[in-house]
Design a protein around this motif. Sequence first.
Motif, PDB file in Angstrom:
ATOM      1  N   ALA A   5       0.827  -1.202   0.000  1.00 41.07           N
ATOM      2  CA  ALA A   5       0.000   0.000   0.000  1.00 41.07           C
ATOM      3  C   ALA A   5       0.865   1.258   0.000  1.00 41.07           C
ATOM      4  O   ALA A   5       0.592   2.233  -0.729  1.00 41.07           O
ATOM      5  CB  ALA A   5      -0.933  -0.001   1.212  1.00 41.07           C
ATOM      6  N   VAL A   6       1.954   1.232   0.792  1.00 39.87           N
ATOM      7  CA  VAL A   6       2.856   2.388   0.841  1.00 39.87           C
ATOM      8  C   VAL A   6       3.544   2.589  -0.500  1.00 39.87           C
ATOM      9  O   VAL A   6       3.668   3.725  -0.990  1.00 39.87           O
ATOM     10  CB  VAL A   6       3.899   2.204   1.967  1.00 39.87           C
ATOM     11  CG1 VAL A   6       4.993   3.268   1.882  1.00 39.87           C
ATOM     12  CG2 VAL A   6       3.221   2.250   3.334  1.00 39.87           C
ATOM     13  N   VAL A   8       2.462   1.644  -3.513  1.00 37.90           N
ATOM     14  CA  VAL A   8       1.476   2.118  -4.490  1.00 37.90           C
ATOM     15  C   VAL A   8       1.173   3.599  -4.280  1.00 37.90           C
ATOM     16  O   VAL A   8       1.128   4.385  -5.244  1.00 37.90           O
ATOM     17  CB  VAL A   8       0.179   1.279  -4.401  1.00 37.90           C
ATOM     18  CG1 VAL A   8      -0.934   1.929  -5.229  1.00 37.90           C
ATOM     19  CG2 VAL A   8       0.430  -0.140  -4.882  1.00 37.90           C
ATOM     20  N   CYS A   9       0.959   3.994  -3.041  1.00 39.64           N
ATOM     21  CA  CYS A   9       0.674   5.403  -2.742  1.00 39.64           C
ATOM     22  C   CYS A   9       1.844   6.300  -3.137  1.00 39.64           C
ATOM     23  O   CYS A   9       1.658   7.394  -3.697  1.00 39.64           O
ATOM     24  CB  CYS A   9       0.362   5.572  -1.261  1.00 39.64           C
ATOM     25  SG  CYS A   9      -1.232   4.869  -0.772  1.00 39.64           S
ATOM     26  N   ALA A  10       3.057   5.848  -2.849  1.00 41.29           N
ATOM     27  CA  ALA A  10       4.244   6.639  -3.196  1.00 41.29           C
ATOM     28  C   ALA A  10       4.370   6.783  -4.716  1.00 41.29           C
ATOM     29  O   ALA A  10       4.701   7.860  -5.224  1.00 41.29           O
ATOM     30  CB  ALA A  10       5.494   5.989  -2.613  1.00 41.29           C
ATOM     31  N   THR A  11       4.102   5.678  -5.424  1.00 40.55           N
ATOM     32  CA  THR A  11       4.164   5.721  -6.897  1.00 40.55           C
ATOM     33  C   THR A  11       3.131   6.680  -7.466  1.00 40.55           C
ATOM     34  O   THR A  11       3.433   7.503  -8.346  1.00 40.55           O
ATOM     35  CB  THR A  11       3.952   4.319  -7.478  1.00 40.55           C
ATOM     36  OG1 THR A  11       4.945   3.418  -6.943  1.00 40.55           O
ATOM     37  CG2 THR A  11       4.061   4.346  -9.004  1.00 40.55           C
ATOM     38  N   LEU A  12       1.894   6.576  -6.976  1.00 43.60           N
ATOM     39  CA  LEU A  12       0.829   7.459  -7.445  1.00 43.60           C
ATOM     40  C   LEU A  12       1.141   8.921  -7.125  1.00 43.60           C
ATOM     41  O   LEU A  12       0.907   9.811  -7.951  1.00 43.60           O
ATOM     42  CB  LEU A  12      -0.506   7.052  -6.820  1.00 43.60           C
ATOM     43  CG  LEU A  12      -1.086   5.706  -7.279  1.00 43.60           C
ATOM     44  CD1 LEU A  12      -2.357   5.385  -6.510  1.00 43.60           C
ATOM     45  CD2 LEU A  12      -1.368   5.735  -8.783  1.00 43.60           C
ATOM     46  N   SER A  13       1.671   9.159  -5.940  1.00 38.43           N
ATOM     47  CA  SER A  13       2.027  10.537  -5.564  1.00 38.43           C
ATOM     48  C   SER A  13       3.119  11.087  -6.470  1.00 38.43           C
ATOM     49  O   SER A  13       3.077  12.255  -6.891  1.00 38.43           O
ATOM     50  CB  SER A  13       2.499  10.578  -4.104  1.00 38.43           C
ATOM     51  OG  SER A  13       1.466  10.163  -3.234  1.00 38.43           O
ATOM     52  N   SER A  14       4.104  10.245  -6.789  1.00 39.34           N
ATOM     53  CA  SER A  14       5.187  10.687  -7.667  1.00 39.34           C
ATOM     54  C   SER A  14       4.657  11.006  -9.060  1.00 39.34           C
ATOM     55  O   SER A  14       5.026  12.030  -9.665  1.00 39.34           O
ATOM     56  CB  SER A  14       6.268   9.603  -7.754  1.00 39.34           C
ATOM     57  OG  SER A  14       6.832   9.363  -6.475  1.00 39.34           O
TER      58      SER A  14
END
Length: 204
Positions: free
Chosen positions: A21-22, A24-30
């Motif tokens: 989850a972390v 995926v969230c980091a990738t989406l944020s980037s």
Amino acid sequence: MKTPYKNIYTVLKINRFIVLAVVVCATLSSLFAIWMVFDIHKKALNNAFAINTKGDVIPLKLVAQKENFAVEALAHLELFHTYFYNIDASNYEKNLKKALWLGNSSVDNLYRQKKADGVYNRLLQYSLVQKVLSIDSQIEEKNGIYAFRTTTIFEINRGSIIDTYELVSTGKLITVDRHFPNNPHGLLITDYFENTLKKVNDES
């Protein structure tokens, strides 16, 4: 026998879910941050600024819009004056009908006045040919209001006699919805007035 490691697999599954989850969230944020930077850069390129003679900062997009307006306004005025003054016994009804689409009641009132004065009856009676030779318009913008001054040179062919006239007319322009083919520029002439009409001396 119970041990503290009884639910080790459950704990590992939870940890793996949290890590995924972390990530995926980091990738989406980037990706979102990269898209935002690209979008801001693109908008900055499309909204460059210029400084006028008074020191005011003006978006170049606005400058382009004003330039396009000036081009369309001149074309609109040329179209109107051609329809309204380039007439003869065979086309005057068709041309005047087209001209009335390009102006408001001030144009219609002038048309009705000319009709009442017998202008168009004389056109038919004597087979007159009124031909526009040139149209020169100046447009001035003040506080968002566009005023124009047009000088139209036209000649009236009476058969053996050809007289040339200079007409100076003024008015204002407002934007309206485009109406193809009747009003392709989306402009309307208001407060139209024929200021002066004088005969041009033939020096030839």
